[in-house]
Design a protein around this motif. Structure first.
Motif, PDB file in Angstrom:
ATOM      1  N   ASN A  70       0.876  -1.170   0.000  1.00  0.00           N
ATOM      2  CA  ASN A  70       0.000   0.000   0.000  1.00  0.00           C
ATOM      3  C   ASN A  70       0.913   1.220   0.000  1.00  0.00           C
ATOM      4  O   ASN A  70       1.365   1.671   1.043  1.00  0.00           O
ATOM      5  CB  ASN A  70      -0.889  -0.033   1.248  1.00  0.00           C
ATOM      6  N   LYS A  71       1.209   1.749  -1.172  1.00  0.00           N
ATOM      7  CA  LYS A  71       2.222   2.810  -1.291  1.00  0.00           C
ATOM      8  C   LYS A  71       1.761   4.158  -0.741  1.00  0.00           C
ATOM      9  O   LYS A  71       2.573   4.944  -0.254  1.00  0.00           O
ATOM     10  CB  LYS A  71       2.654   2.945  -2.750  1.00  0.00           C
ATOM     11  N   SER A  72       0.471   4.442  -0.808  1.00  0.00           N
ATOM     12  CA  SER A  72      -0.027   5.727  -0.298  1.00  0.00           C
ATOM     13  C   SER A  72      -0.235   5.692   1.210  1.00  0.00           C
ATOM     14  O   SER A  72      -0.285   6.732   1.856  1.00  0.00           O
ATOM     15  CB  SER A  72      -1.342   6.091  -0.982  1.00  0.00           C
ATOM     16  N   GLY A  73      -0.387   4.495   1.763  1.00  0.00           N
ATOM     17  CA  GLY A  73      -0.653   4.373   3.191  1.00  0.00           C
ATOM     18  C   GLY A  73      -2.064   4.749   3.588  1.00  0.00           C
ATOM     19  O   GLY A  73      -2.358   4.911   4.771  1.00  0.00           O
ATOM     20  N   LEU A 274      -2.814   4.475   8.989  1.00  0.00           N
ATOM     21  CA  LEU A 274      -3.685   4.864   7.883  1.00  0.00           C
ATOM     22  C   LEU A 274      -4.300   6.253   8.048  1.00  0.00           C
ATOM     23  O   LEU A 274      -4.657   6.892   7.060  1.00  0.00           O
ATOM     24  CB  LEU A 274      -4.823   3.847   7.744  1.00  0.00           C
ATOM     25  N   GLY A 275      -4.408   6.711   9.290  1.00  0.00           N
ATOM     26  CA  GLY A 275      -5.160   7.930   9.549  1.00  0.00           C
ATOM     27  C   GLY A 275      -4.459   9.218   9.180  1.00  0.00           C
ATOM     28  O   GLY A 275      -3.230   9.302   9.136  1.00  0.00           O
ATOM     29  N   ALA A 276      -5.265  10.237   8.909  1.00  0.00           N
ATOM     30  CA  ALA A 276      -4.791  11.614   8.679  1.00  0.00           C
ATOM     31  C   ALA A 276      -3.753  11.723   7.576  1.00  0.00           C
ATOM     32  O   ALA A 276      -2.862  12.581   7.616  1.00  0.00           O
ATOM     33  CB  ALA A 276      -4.247  12.201   9.983  1.00  0.00           C
ATOM     34  N   ARG A 277      -3.845  10.875   6.565  1.00  0.00           N
ATOM     35  CA  ARG A 277      -2.865  10.880   5.480  1.00  0.00           C
ATOM     36  C   ARG A 277      -2.941  12.146   4.628  1.00  0.00           C
ATOM     37  O   ARG A 277      -1.974  12.488   3.946  1.00  0.00           O
ATOM     38  CB  ARG A 277      -3.077   9.651   4.596  1.00  0.00           C
TER      39      ARG A 277
END
Length: 407
Positions: A70-73, A274-277
């Motif tokens: 998952n490259k974008s996170g 995963l949060g606040a990306r």
């Protein structure tokens, strides 16, 4: 007696105790027990705790981070990547990964697990059947509850509603759901309750996993839980959207969650990742407000969620490390707060998943862990070795690791 634990620390500030175990149960707790035993363990003042409870994990999709990262996170890419990988999973593949994950978790003192196992028309019951098989294979080492989990939604994925009923008939212990990944969310919740009531099973939902407090369905879930008389039988994981609510809106919602008897399982390792990306500055923690929920009378647990996949690309199965992570994240390191964390991986999740006869008391199941620390308050921050794990009155893990410092 079968096992006699000599001079254990059950609580700070109290005298040491001997704990006797016989026929799978705790048979005595006294300052000195003179009876003989088949095995005597000299704790010498070390801390004895109930077996740790891993209340929210996904065994069927662990250990796949290297296959398609998952490259974008982001949560969106995590769902997309995993959906693309699932058709490639075979029963043999899932079995080997889930088994390896269990054997990572068990030595760290976990004696009960609730795992979400997913299915959909594209992959069928490949993973679900495999997890049911492992539940039986590992029953002497860990109690496993299997949640029927529709990751891809129910209405969004036609045919899943029928599969939900089939999963319950196949032996699922809990009805799962994911309102935020389906539409409409409220109807998703209604269907989950309909199934749960039909099979007389508890409910465990992935709930309001979002950086923002938009389109939440937690209030509807609370009112539905109360109207259906399901208080104490509903749990939710994530619930990160609450962190975005101002106090004036949050406080009455927490009061409603407590009234509904809904347990909240915080999953800090995943939610932090995963949060606040999309936050460009003053980046939020995006974790459900553990302290406020706790202070509002909600039963709060800490759990792992995922190990080394698109949702959480790290982890080694040690729930103490996850609890340790929650301490700075949720401001739980204060003198009054620290003692409240250990119950979030023992008593609270045991209550949340409905374990019976749990805890260190005469007559309860002998599921206990001897920690290599002498102060119960430090049971998490020391991240101590688990010297002995006892499940159903039998030693299942014994740690003889020795560290020698050469001066």
């Amino acid at each position: 007696m079968d096992i006699l634990l000599k001079q254990v620390r059950l609580n700070d500030g109290e005298s040491l105790k001997d704990v006797g175990i016989q026929e799978g149960k705790i048979s005595a707790i006294e300052e000195h027990i003179s009876e003989t035993a088949n095995q005597v363990i000299d704790a010498a003042g070390r801390v004895l705790v109930p077996g740790f409870v891993e209340s929210h994990i996904h065994l069927d999709k662990a250990l796949i981070a290297d296959r398609k990262p998952n490259k974008s996170g982001t949560l969106q890419e995590a769902i997309k990547v995993t959906a693309e990988l699932k058709p490639t999973f075979t029963k043999e593949d899932i079995y080997e990964r889930a088994k390896k994950t269990l054997e990572m978790i068990i030595p760290y003192g976990v004696t009960a697990i609730r795992t979400h196992s997913e299915f959909d028309p594209a992959q069928g019951f490949t993973g679900f059947e495999t997890i049911l098989k492992l539940k039986e294979e590992y029953k002497n080492l860990v109690d496993i509850q299997v949640v029927a989990f529709p990751q891809e939604g129910i209405f969004k994925s036609p045919g899943t509603d029928k599969m939900m009923h089939e999963a319950m008939e196949m032996g699922a212990d809990v009805v799962g759901g994911i309102p935020y990944n389906d539409a409409p969310a409220n109807e998703h919740i209604d269907l989950v309750f309909e199934i749960a009531k039909k099979y007389d099973k508890p409910i465990d939902l992935h709930q309001d996993f979002s950086d923002e407090a938009n389109d939440m369905s937690i209030e509807y879930l609370c009112r539905k839980t109360i109207s259906e008389g399901y208080q104490g039988r509903v749990a939710v994981g994530h619930l990160t959207a609450l962190h975005a609510l101002p106090k004036a809106q949050l406080d009455p919602l927490i009061e409603l969650i407590a009234e509904a008897g809904i347990s909240v399982m915080s999953l800090p390792a995943t939610d932090l990742h995963l949060g606040a990306r999309n936050d460009e500055y003053n980046v939020r923690r995006a974790v459900t407000p553990i302290r406020k929920l706790r202070d509002g009378g909600v039963n709060v647990s800490i759990a792992t969620n995922n190990i080394r996949n698109a949702f959480t690309p790290y982890g080694n199965g040690d729930i103490l490390q996850t609890a340790m992570l929650a301490i700075p994240v949720a401001h739980l390191g204060g003198a009054d707060d620290l003692p409240t964390v250990l119950p979030m991986i023992t008593d609270h999740p045991a209550q949340a998943i409905g374990l019976k006869n749990y805890g260190i008391a005469v007559g309860n199941k002998a599921d206990v862990v001897l920690l290599d620390t002498f102060v119960k308050t430090n049971a998490i921050i020391d991240i101590p070795e688990r010297l002995y794990v006892i499940k159903d009155g039998k030693v299942t893990v014994e740690n003889k690791k020795e560290t020698i410092i050469h001066r």
